[in-house]
Enzyme design. Structure first.
Site, short mmCIF file in Angstrom:
data_model
loop_
_atom_site.label_atom_id
_atom_site.label_comp_id
_atom_site.label_asym_id
_atom_site.label_seq_id
_atom_site.Cartn_x
_atom_site.Cartn_y
_atom_site.Cartn_z
N SER A 1 0.81 -1.22 0.00
CA SER A 1 0.00 0.00 0.00
C SER A 1 0.84 1.27 0.00
O SER A 1 0.34 2.35 -0.29
CB SER A 1 -0.95 0.01 1.20
N ASP B 1 -3.60 6.37 11.56
CA ASP B 1 -2.72 5.97 10.47
C ASP B 1 -1.49 6.86 10.43
O ASP B 1 -1.52 7.98 9.91
CB ASP B 1 -3.46 6.02 9.13
N HIS C 1 0.84 5.44 6.35
CA HIS C 1 0.66 5.95 5.00
C HIS C 1 0.79 7.48 5.00
O HIS C 1 1.06 8.08 6.03
CB HIS C 1 -0.70 5.51 4.45
#
Length: 373
Positions: free
Chosen positions: A129, A351, A354
């Site tokens: 990702s 998060d 990312h």
């Protein structure tokens, strides 16, 4: 970009076409590609005509009101998880920082020029990702440069593609968490450290950008395998740095055996850091990246290099085929402010792995562009 001979790395080094800087009156420069060695700084340098060398990966972040390079609300390729403004992030300063190497300026990203140079070619990001993050960033950057160009967009697993029809350029993503295989067997899901069966999908591509690390540390319910196999031996678990080294070595052997350097340029994206421990950037009582609004000042990250970087350096240094390391770890470590944190759509939790888009991955692609010019 002309004939395939223009893509040749030569034996172990190659001289890419001269860069002409557009904003700062910089003298012409050339890229020299070498295998990466060292302990966290890149051996790849741009050497200026006046003899001053520039390490693109050593520098600091400076505020620049001309950024970001695109408006996330106008990009149709973004995952909700990365579109931080859409999901309520109240601050915007994180959008305004430009990476400034210590001894030069990066060329301003020119998407129309990049599409022209890649005309009729394919560029593929291969990885997890974090590769998705970078793939969507490049799609948005290119679309912002040619907003009226015809594009087609296919989002599937494992292969997704954004095609700029007017240029015949395909920007592709092949999703694989480890580069090596996970195979379902009677005993369960087995991570095979010496097997790459999906590699056939990566052949015939003009530019390959590989990435893996994010998943190697996952354990418990977030671990997508039950056993790990090394040769004939099957284990319940293994030291994750040892496993990473073995898996990355398998990938390196695959590149050395299967890639024609005259036809395909290979990049490896350096280790993308996380920000879950404030002590790493000098804030002892901070648990994660939440409410971080500014980069770490200066050119040094208090937490230092990551152990996985040494493995990447060692594996790439032993390869026979040339691979350009996008050594983005330090410049990304300094961006504790650039994660989605609590503003990542339906993504649960905090998060700090990312990156928001627009945001930091745009700089990774700016460096990729510079390396391809």
């Amino acid at each position: 970009m002309g004939s395939k001979t223009q893509w040749s790395f030569g034996l172990r080094c190659a001289l890419l076409s001269v860069l002409i800087a557009s904003l700062h009156g910089m003298t012409t420069e050339s890229f020299r590609h070498k295998h990466h060695r060292g302990n966290g700084t890149s051996a790849r340098r741009r050497e200026r005509a006046n003899g001053i060398s520039c390490n693109m990966f050593q520098g600091s972040w400076v505020y620049d009101d001309s950024y970001p390079l695109y408006d996330s609300s106008t990009c149709p390729f973004l995952e909700a998880e990365f579109d931080c403004q859409r999901y309520g992030r109240p601050d915007k300063e994180y959008l305004k920082y430009r990476w400034k190497p210590d001894a030069c300026e990066l060329p301003r990203f020119n998407g129309q020029d990049m599409l022209g140079r890649l005309k009729g070619k394919k560029i593929m990001f291969v990885g997890d990702s974090i590769s998705l993050n970078q793939w969507e960033s490049l799609g948005c950057m290119l679309r912002a440069a040619v907003p009226n160009a015809k594009t087609t967009y296919t989002r599937k697993t494992p292969l997704s593609t954004i095609t700029f029809e007017d240029y015949g350029v395909s920007v592709m993503l092949y999703h694989t968490t480890y580069l090596v295989d996970i195979v379902s067997e009677p005993i369960g899901r087995v991570l095979k450290l010496d097997s790459i069966q999906s590699g056939s999908a990566w052949l015939g591509v003009d530019v390959l950008v590989f990435n893996t690390w994010h998943w190697w540390t996952h354990k418990g319910s977030s671990q997508p395998w039950d056993y790990v196999q090394d040769g004939d031996q099957v284990y319940r678990d293994m030291d994750r740095l040892v496993a990473f080294n073995k898996g990355l070595t398998t990938w390196a052997k695959w590149v050395d055996s299967n890639i024609d350097s005259a036809a395909t340029k290979v990049f490896f994206q350096g280790i993308s850091p996380t920000h879950y421990q404030g002590a790493d950037w000098g804030e002892q009582n901070t648990n994660n990246c939440n409410k971080q609004t500014q980069p770490v000042a200066g050119s040094t990250y208090p937490g230092g290099p990551l152990p996985a970087q040494g493995i990447v350096n060692s594996v790439l240094g032993a390869m026979s085929k040339p691979v350009y390391l996008l050594d983005i770890t330090l410049l990304s470590q300094l961006r504790k402010d650039a994660h989605p944190s609590a503003y990542s759509g339906d993504h649960s939790g905090m998060d700090c792995s990312h990156w928001c888009l627009a945001g930091l991955p745009d700089t990774w692609n700016q460096i990729l562009y510079a390396a391809l010019v």
